[in-house]
Design an enzyme around this catalytic site. Structure first.
Site, PDB file in Angstrom:
ATOM      1  N   SER A  99      26.876   6.725  11.645  1.00  0.00           N
ATOM      2  CA  SER A  99      28.261   6.561  11.195  1.00  0.00           C
ATOM      3  C   SER A  99      28.735   5.118  11.210  1.00  0.00           C
ATOM      4  O   SER A  99      29.732   4.791  10.563  1.00  0.00           O
ATOM      5  CB  SER A  99      29.204   7.409  12.061  1.00  0.00           C
ATOM      6  OG  SER A  99      29.098   7.030  13.428  1.00  0.00           O
ATOM      7  N   GLY A 122      26.321  10.712  12.955  1.00  0.00           N
ATOM      8  CA  GLY A 122      25.774  11.585  13.985  1.00  0.00           C
ATOM      9  C   GLY A 122      24.273  11.634  14.061  1.00  0.00           C
ATOM     10  O   GLY A 122      23.724  12.294  14.951  1.00  0.00           O
ATOM     11  N   ASN A 140      22.927   7.070  18.559  1.00  0.00           N
ATOM     12  CA  ASN A 140      22.860   8.511  18.841  1.00  0.00           C
ATOM     13  C   ASN A 140      21.522   8.958  19.417  1.00  0.00           C
ATOM     14  O   ASN A 140      21.230  10.150  19.436  1.00  0.00           O
ATOM     15  CB  ASN A 140      23.153   9.292  17.547  1.00  0.00           C
ATOM     16  CG  ASN A 140      24.522   8.979  16.987  1.00  0.00           C
ATOM     17  OD1 ASN A 140      25.500   8.898  17.724  1.00  0.00           O
ATOM     18  ND2 ASN A 140      24.591   8.783  15.676  1.00  0.00           N
ATOM     19  N   ASP A 153      37.964   3.058  17.572  1.00  0.00           N
ATOM     20  CA  ASP A 153      37.660   3.599  18.895  1.00  0.00           C
ATOM     21  C   ASP A 153      36.649   2.635  19.508  1.00  0.00           C
ATOM     22  O   ASP A 153      36.576   1.481  19.093  1.00  0.00           O
ATOM     23  CB  ASP A 153      37.147   5.047  18.824  1.00  0.00           C
ATOM     24  CG  ASP A 153      35.946   5.212  17.897  1.00  0.00           C
ATOM     25  OD1 ASP A 153      35.177   4.238  17.709  1.00  0.00           O
ATOM     26  OD2 ASP A 153      35.768   6.314  17.354  1.00  0.00           O
ATOM     27  N   HIS A 169      33.482   2.903  16.338  1.00  0.00           N
ATOM     28  CA  HIS A 169      33.695   2.864  14.889  1.00  0.00           C
ATOM     29  C   HIS A 169      34.738   1.830  14.491  1.00  0.00           C
ATOM     30  O   HIS A 169      35.731   1.638  15.191  1.00  0.00           O
ATOM     31  CB  HIS A 169      34.104   4.255  14.392  1.00  0.00           C
ATOM     32  CG  HIS A 169      33.111   5.303  14.728  1.00  0.00           C
ATOM     33  ND1 HIS A 169      33.282   6.168  15.791  1.00  0.00           N
ATOM     34  CD2 HIS A 169      31.915   5.611  14.175  1.00  0.00           C
ATOM     35  CE1 HIS A 169      32.234   6.980  15.861  1.00  0.00           C
ATOM     36  NE2 HIS A 169      31.392   6.652  14.888  1.00  0.00           N
TER      37      HIS A 169
END
Length: 225
Positions: free
Chosen positions: A4, A42, A74, A192, A195
């Site tokens: 992402s 993800g 991830n 966040d 991201h």
């Protein structure tokens, strides 16, 4: 291809979050070269392969194509429960058979480095040019310094060197740009801890362009605006 941080959601800025791949083509002369973003949120180095996403990319690779490979965000967590996307740690050839919670069946799980080697070797076999990227940094600070993801950054570098692939340390290049702004201004470029906003994604692109230019023998340079 990546997660992402390269393509967030549908790549349309959902929730104000953008991956850098959504803006990458803006830095190139698209009358001479096309840019495709096959990343998916993800995914890890393992699940991008096991879900068949890599097979689709591989089919489209032609001689002379540049293939960017970026994973690491991830690749931790559980091997077989929940999202079950973790790769084994390291770059060796060890593996572990696990019983997947979702299917009840077995899966042979390999290391982060093993999956990167698949992407690099199969890209080369089709005449493509693999470029391995370290993962983007998280918005975590220690004083005036942004934390680096030393583990996956180092593993990505080592595999690229072993396989004779290009390597660009986006983790460090991006972190230096944020450090020049300072922690408070950097907050505006993240949505966040991981991201980025539109502006943050474009900054990440600028760091990657810098990394490409730092490799003068990389023929991709001729297509940069």
């Amino acid at each position: 291809m990546g997660d992402s941080t390269m393509k967030n959601g549908r790549g349309k800025g959902d929730n104000g979050q953008w991956g850098w791949g959504s803006f990458f083509e803006q830095f190139f002369d698209t009358t001479r070269i096309s840019v495709e973003n096959h990343a998916l949120g993800g995914r890890s180095s393992r699940t991008f392969y096991t879900e068949g996403l890599w097979d689709k990319v591989l089919l489209g690779i032609q001689s002379g194509d540049f293939v960017f490979i970026q994973f690491g965000h991830n690749d931790g967590g559980s091997l077989n429960t929940g999202r079950a996307r973790a790769s084994l740690k390291g770059i060796g050839e060890e593996s572990q058979t696990v019983i997947m919670e979702k299917t009840g069946g077995p899966e042979e799980v390999y290391t982060f480095g093993h999956y990167l080697r698949i992407y690099i070797r199969q890209t080369k076999a089709r005449g493509g040019i693999p470029i391995v990227l370290s993962p983007t940094p998280n918005n975590k600070w220690d004083g005036g310094k942004m934390a680096r993801n030393e583990t996956y950054r180092q593993w990505a570098k080592e595999v690229a060197e072993q396989e004779g692939a290009y390597f660009i340390d986006m983790n460090d290049l991006i972190a230096k740009k944020y450090e020049a702004l300072g922690p408070e201004k950097a907050k505006d470029l993240f949505k966040d801890s991981v991201h980025t906003s539109r502006e943050g994604a474009i900054l990440n692109c600028e760091a990657l362009i810098e990394g490409i230019r730092n490799i003068p023998e990389l023929s991709l340079n001729q297509y940069i605006k």
